[in-house]
Enzyme design. Structure first.
Site, PDB file in Angstrom:
ATOM      1  N   TYR A  67       0.660  -1.046  -0.082  1.00  0.00           N
ATOM      2  CA  TYR A  67       0.010   0.123   0.068  1.00  0.00           C
ATOM      3  C   TYR A  67       0.935   1.225  -0.022  1.00  0.00           C
ATOM      4  O   TYR A  67       0.704   2.073  -0.842  1.00  0.00           O
ATOM      5  CB  TYR A  67      -1.002  -0.064   1.232  1.00  0.00           C
ATOM      6  N   ASP A  68       1.834   1.078   0.983  1.00  0.00           N
ATOM      7  CA  ASP A  68       2.662   2.471   1.112  1.00  0.00           C
ATOM      8  C   ASP A  68       3.412   2.654  -0.181  1.00  0.00           C
ATOM      9  O   ASP A  68       3.404   3.716  -0.631  1.00  0.00           O
ATOM     10  CB  ASP A  68       3.652   2.395   2.254  1.00  0.00           C
ATOM     11  N   THR A 113      -0.291   8.327  18.159  1.00  0.00           N
ATOM     12  CA  THR A 113      -1.208   9.380  17.673  1.00  0.00           C
ATOM     13  C   THR A 113      -1.861   9.092  16.400  1.00  0.00           C
ATOM     14  O   THR A 113      -1.292   8.559  15.494  1.00  0.00           O
ATOM     15  CB  THR A 113      -0.802  10.824  17.975  1.00  0.00           C
ATOM     16  N   ARG A 114      -3.183   9.695  16.209  1.00  0.00           N
ATOM     17  CA  ARG A 114      -3.578   9.866  14.940  1.00  0.00           C
ATOM     18  C   ARG A 114      -4.506  11.362  14.887  1.00  0.00           C
ATOM     19  O   ARG A 114      -4.817  11.682  15.836  1.00  0.00           O
ATOM     20  CB  ARG A 114      -4.597   8.625  14.461  1.00  0.00           C
ATOM     21  N   ASN A 148     -13.087  -0.378  14.438  1.00  0.00           N
ATOM     22  CA  ASN A 148     -12.806  -1.576  15.262  1.00  0.00           C
ATOM     23  C   ASN A 148     -13.260  -1.078  16.825  1.00  0.00           C
ATOM     24  O   ASN A 148     -14.210  -1.839  17.262  1.00  0.00           O
ATOM     25  CB  ASN A 148     -11.225  -1.711  15.485  1.00  0.00           C
TER      26      ASN A 148
END
Length: 319
Positions: A150-151, A215-216, A195
Site C-alpha cells: 500500500y505505502d 497518535t492519529r 474497530n
C-alpha cells in the site's frame, strides 16, 4: 441543477467504497453526471443503492487494472483497498491497482484531456521522523514490509502522476488523505475507529495495540470530500501534493475512551503488541490546504463519532 455548461461528466473509481460513495453523493448533489466504477472488492453496492435510480448516476463493475474506455471531463481515482486487513489480503493486487490502475486512468485522462485527481495517503510518509508532516517531507517507509504494497504502491502512483504531468501535460491533482472516518466504513476493515465502535457496540473489550500512546488525527468524511472538490476546482498550476486531514491530534487511548463514553458501554481496554511498521505519530500540516483551498475541517471528533456510531448501530442491527 446547475447551468448545462457547468455540468461535468465525472468518473469516480472506487465509487462504491467508503469515501468514493460520499464523493458520488456530493457530485450528484452538485448536478454533475457521475460514472461510478468499482470492482466491489471492498466497495459495497449498498453504499450507492440510494443513487441507482438517479438519472445522472451510473454504476459500472470494472477493475481499473484493465483499461477503461469512456468519455469524461474529470476523473477521481479513489480505487484501492485502504485498510490493512484488506490491502494485505492480496498485496500483489494492491500494488497493481495503485500502479497499473494509475497508468490506465492517467492514459484515459491523457486521451480525453480530462483533469485527474489521485487519492493518495499519509502512508507515503511511513513512520515519520518529522512531525507534523508537511508535503515537503519525503517520508520514512519500509519498502519490503507487510504494509509496503500500500505505502509504496501509493508512492509509485504519485510518481506516475507527476511524470504524466511533466511528460504529457496531463492536468493532475494529488491529495494525501490522513485518517478519515464516518458512515459507510467497512464493518470489518480493521481500522481503529470502526474497530473501537463495533467492539463497543457489541459489548466486547476494546483492543489497543502498543500502549495506546501512538497518535492519529481523525478527519470526518464530509470535511475531506469538501476539500477534494475544492482542490479539483483549482487552477491547473496547483498540482499538489496537498495534505488533507484534521490537524487535531489524539492518542489512540483517548479515542477508545471517547468511544466508550459516547456509547455507554462497559467495555474494557485490552492491550496487544504493536503491528510491524505501524506509525507512532500521524498529524498533517495543512497550511497549504488552508492557503490554497481556503479549507480546514469543521466537524469535531465527538460530533463525527456520534454520526459514525449511529451508522454502525443501525448496520449491526439490520445488516
Amino acid at each position: 441543477m446547475r447551468h448545462y455548461d457547468t455540468i461535468k461528466r465525472v468518473l469516480v473509481t472506487g465509487g462504491a467504497g467508503f469515501l468514493g460513495s460520499h464523493l458520488c453523493d456530493r457530485l450528484i448533489a452538485d448536478g454533475h453526471d457521475v460514472l461510478c466504477v468499482d470492482n466491489f472488492y471492498t466497495g459495497r453496492r449498498a453504499n450507492v443503492a440510494h443513487l441507482l435510480d438517479h438519472p445522472n448516476f451510473e454504476v459500472m463493475r470494472h477493475d481499473i487494472t484493465f483499461p477503461l474506455y469512456v468519455e469524461v471531463d474529470e476523473i477521481y481515482n479513489f480505487a484501492c483497498p485502504a485498510a490493512p486487513i484488506h490491502y494485505q489480503f492480496d498485496p500483489v493486487a494492491t500494488t497493481k491497482v495503485s500502479v497499473h490502475g494509475s497508468i490506465n486512468m492517467l492514459g484515459l485522462a491523457k486521451r480525453v484531456k480530462a483533469r485527474i485527481f489521485q487519492a493518495s495517503t499519509s502512508e507515503v510518509y511511513g513512520d515519520p521522523h518529522v512531525h507534523p508532516q508537511p508535503e515537503s517531507y519525503w517520508g520514512h517507509v519500509n519498502p519490503i514490509g507487510l504494509r509496503s504494497c500500500y505505502d509504496e504502491g501509493k508512492r509509485c502512483a504519485e510518481t506516475l502522476f507527476f511524470d504524466y504531468h511533466r511528460q504529457h501535460r496531463v492536468r493532475i491533482k494529488v491529495a494525501r488523505f490522513f485518517n478519515t472516518y464516518g458512515p459507510r466504513m467497512h464493518v470489518n476493515d480493521g481500522r481503529v475507529v470502526s474497530n473501537f465502535i463495533v467492539q463497543a457496540l457489541r459489548g466486547e473489550d476494546i483492543t489497543l495495540y502498543g500502549d495506546g500512546s501512538q497518535t492519529r488525527s481523525f478527519c470526518y468524511c464530509s470535511d475531506l470530500i469538501e476539500a477534494c472538490v475544492r482542490l479539483m476546482a483549482t487552477p491547473d498550476a496547483l498540482t499538489g501534493p496537498v495534505n488533507l486531514g484534521n490537524p487535531v491530534e489524539f492518542t489512540i487511548r483517548q479515542l477508545a475512551e471517547k468511544v466508550i463514553e459516547l456509547i455507554g458501554t462497559k467495555s474494557k481496554l485490552v492491550f496487544k503488541p504493536l503491528p510491524a511498521d505501524d506509525p507512532k505519530q500521524r498529524q498533517p500540516d495543512i497550511s497549504l490546504a488552508r492557503q490554497e483551498l481556503g479549507w480546514q475541517p469543521t466537524i469535531e471528533l465527538e460530533e463525527g463519532l456520534k454520526k459514525t456510531i449511529a451508522y454502525f448501530d443501525e448496520f449491526l442491527r439490520n445488516g
